[in-house]
Design a protein around this motif. Sequence first.
Motif, PDB file in Angstrom:
ATOM      1  N   ALA A  65       0.831  -1.208   0.000  1.00  0.00           N
ATOM      2  CA  ALA A  65       0.000   0.000   0.000  1.00  0.00           C
ATOM      3  C   ALA A  65       0.862   1.252   0.000  1.00  0.00           C
ATOM      4  N   LEU A  66       2.015   1.166   0.637  1.00  0.00           N
ATOM      5  CA  LEU A  66       2.934   2.303   0.705  1.00  0.00           C
ATOM      6  C   LEU A  66       3.360   2.765  -0.684  1.00  0.00           C
ATOM      7  N   GLN A  67       3.477   1.825  -1.618  1.00  0.00           N
ATOM      8  CA  GLN A  67       3.931   2.200  -2.959  1.00  0.00           C
ATOM      9  C   GLN A  67       2.933   3.111  -3.672  1.00  0.00           C
ATOM     10  N   VAL A  68       1.646   2.974  -3.348  1.00  0.00           N
ATOM     11  CA  VAL A  68       0.644   3.887  -3.911  1.00  0.00           C
ATOM     12  C   VAL A  68       0.908   5.304  -3.408  1.00  0.00           C
ATOM     13  N   PHE A  69       1.189   5.403  -2.113  1.00  0.00           N
ATOM     14  CA  PHE A  69       1.532   6.702  -1.532  1.00  0.00           C
ATOM     15  C   PHE A  69       2.790   7.261  -2.186  1.00  0.00           C
ATOM     16  N   TYR A  70       3.805   6.401  -2.350  1.00  0.00           N
ATOM     17  CA  TYR A  70       5.039   6.835  -3.006  1.00  0.00           C
ATOM     18  C   TYR A  70       4.750   7.403  -4.398  1.00  0.00           C
ATOM     19  N   PHE A  71       3.911   6.699  -5.132  1.00  0.00           N
ATOM     20  CA  PHE A  71       3.609   7.122  -6.501  1.00  0.00           C
ATOM     21  C   PHE A  71       3.028   8.538  -6.499  1.00  0.00           C
ATOM     22  N   VAL A  72       2.069   8.773  -5.595  1.00  0.00           N
ATOM     23  CA  VAL A  72       1.435  10.093  -5.512  1.00  0.00           C
ATOM     24  C   VAL A  72       2.436  11.155  -5.077  1.00  0.00           C
ATOM     25  N   THR A  73       3.231  10.850  -4.038  1.00  0.00           N
ATOM     26  CA  THR A  73       4.167  11.863  -3.540  1.00  0.00           C
ATOM     27  C   THR A  73       5.309  12.117  -4.516  1.00  0.00           C
ATOM     28  N   LEU A  74       5.715  11.106  -5.259  1.00  0.00           N
ATOM     29  CA  LEU A  74       6.746  11.327  -6.277  1.00  0.00           C
ATOM     30  C   LEU A  74       6.225  12.250  -7.379  1.00  0.00           C
ATOM     31  N   ALA A  75       4.983  12.026  -7.784  1.00  0.00           N
ATOM     32  CA  ALA A  75       4.385  12.911  -8.790  1.00  0.00           C
ATOM     33  C   ALA A  75       4.296  14.336  -8.248  1.00  0.00           C
ATOM     34  N   TRP A  76       3.865  14.471  -6.975  1.00  0.00           N
ATOM     35  CA  TRP A  76       3.793  15.793  -6.345  1.00  0.00           C
ATOM     36  C   TRP A  76       5.182  16.394  -6.193  1.00  0.00           C
ATOM     37  N   ALA A 107       3.331  11.278  14.483  1.00  0.00           N
ATOM     38  CA  ALA A 107       2.394  10.730  13.498  1.00  0.00           C
ATOM     39  C   ALA A 107       2.866   9.372  12.991  1.00  0.00           C
ATOM     40  N   ALA A 108       4.162   9.247  12.715  1.00  0.00           N
ATOM     41  CA  ALA A 108       4.686   7.971  12.224  1.00  0.00           C
ATOM     42  C   ALA A 108       4.590   6.880  13.284  1.00  0.00           C
ATOM     43  N   GLY A 109       4.864   7.241  14.549  1.00  0.00           N
ATOM     44  CA  GLY A 109       4.756   6.263  15.630  1.00  0.00           C
ATOM     45  C   GLY A 109       3.326   5.790  15.837  1.00  0.00           C
ATOM     46  N   SER A 138       8.586   5.306   6.390  1.00  0.00           N
ATOM     47  CA  SER A 138       8.908   5.613   4.993  1.00  0.00           C
ATOM     48  C   SER A 138       8.025   6.736   4.472  1.00  0.00           C
ATOM     49  N   VAL A 139       6.759   6.730   4.886  1.00  0.00           N
ATOM     50  CA  VAL A 139       5.863   7.825   4.514  1.00  0.00           C
ATOM     51  C   VAL A 139       6.425   9.150   5.028  1.00  0.00           C
ATOM     52  N   ALA A 140       6.831   9.150   6.288  1.00  0.00           N
ATOM     53  CA  ALA A 140       7.388  10.368   6.883  1.00  0.00           C
ATOM     54  C   ALA A 140       8.637  10.822   6.132  1.00  0.00           C
ATOM     55  N   ALA A 141       9.537   9.878   5.845  1.00  0.00           N
ATOM     56  CA  ALA A 141      10.772  10.223   5.144  1.00  0.00           C
ATOM     57  C   ALA A 141      10.498  10.718   3.736  1.00  0.00           C
ATOM     58  N   GLN A 142       9.533  10.093   3.065  1.00  0.00           N
ATOM     59  CA  GLN A 142       9.222  10.486   1.695  1.00  0.00           C
ATOM     60  C   GLN A 142       8.661  11.906   1.639  1.00  0.00           C
ATOM     61  N   VAL A 143       7.780  12.250   2.572  1.00  0.00           N
ATOM     62  CA  VAL A 143       7.220  13.602   2.613  1.00  0.00           C
ATOM     63  C   VAL A 143       8.333  14.624   2.832  1.00  0.00           C
ATOM     64  N   LEU A 144       9.241  14.325   3.760  1.00  0.00           N
ATOM     65  CA  LEU A 144      10.347  15.245   4.012  1.00  0.00           C
ATOM     66  C   LEU A 144      11.267  15.352   2.790  1.00  0.00           C
ATOM     67  N   GLU A 151      16.245  16.294   6.898  1.00  0.00           N
ATOM     68  CA  GLU A 151      15.967  15.265   7.908  1.00  0.00           C
ATOM     69  C   GLU A 151      15.389  13.985   7.322  1.00  0.00           C
ATOM     70  N   ASN A 152      15.046  13.992   6.039  1.00  0.00           N
ATOM     71  CA  ASN A 152      14.563  12.748   5.432  1.00  0.00           C
ATOM     72  C   ASN A 152      15.635  11.658   5.484  1.00  0.00           C
TER      73      ASN A 152
END
Length: 202
Positions: A65-76, A107-109, A138-144, A151-152
């Motif tokens: 499921a994380l990869q879907v988030f990655y896809f969106v954040t990479l596009a953003w 939030a990540a915890g 990974s979500v937290a690191a990707q956003v950063l 800090e990512n």
Amino acid sequence: MHAVWQNIWTGLTTATPLDQLNLALGLVGVVLMVRQSLWAFPVGLAAVSVQGVLFYRSHFPADAALQVFYFVTLAWGWWHWVKGRGAAAELPVTRLGARGWVVTLGAAGAATVGWALMIGPAMQAIMPWRDAFIAAFSVAAQVLQVRKNIENWPLWVVVNVVAVASYWSAELAYTAFLYAIYLGLALVGWRAWRRSLREARA
């Protein structure tokens, strides 16, 4: 020692083509990100698509499921890096404040605990806590990263240490090797972005 090397060799020689493709795309993508190249984004989009299928088939539902988030954040992130350049050659590296750290780690915890206790078991995750930790942080690191906060990189270091052990024990040898390389590249990226930050403040 011979048994250890024999296990490593067995893992590498029995890996699937999808696992091998994941290694190649992931490695190229992170090298480009360390170099702050915009090509990191199209390569990354292909990499997370392959990795999503791989993790789904290997019963790591949170990571799939994380990869879907990655896809969106990479596009953003692709859009953000281009838009944020303005007249500059590239979007500058920035630091996260103390409040940002508290929000990010809190939030990540919380997401790790929530997923591991409620969603992971329902989706038959083989390692619910490690699966949830890798996904949430990974979500937290990707956003950063797409915000170009330095800090990512320390977050990626921690995530990659956990991921290497998890994927190796799940017999995803090439993916474990990929995350070991990610670990090294995260340290390189951390150093390179620190240099960019110092130069921008000089």
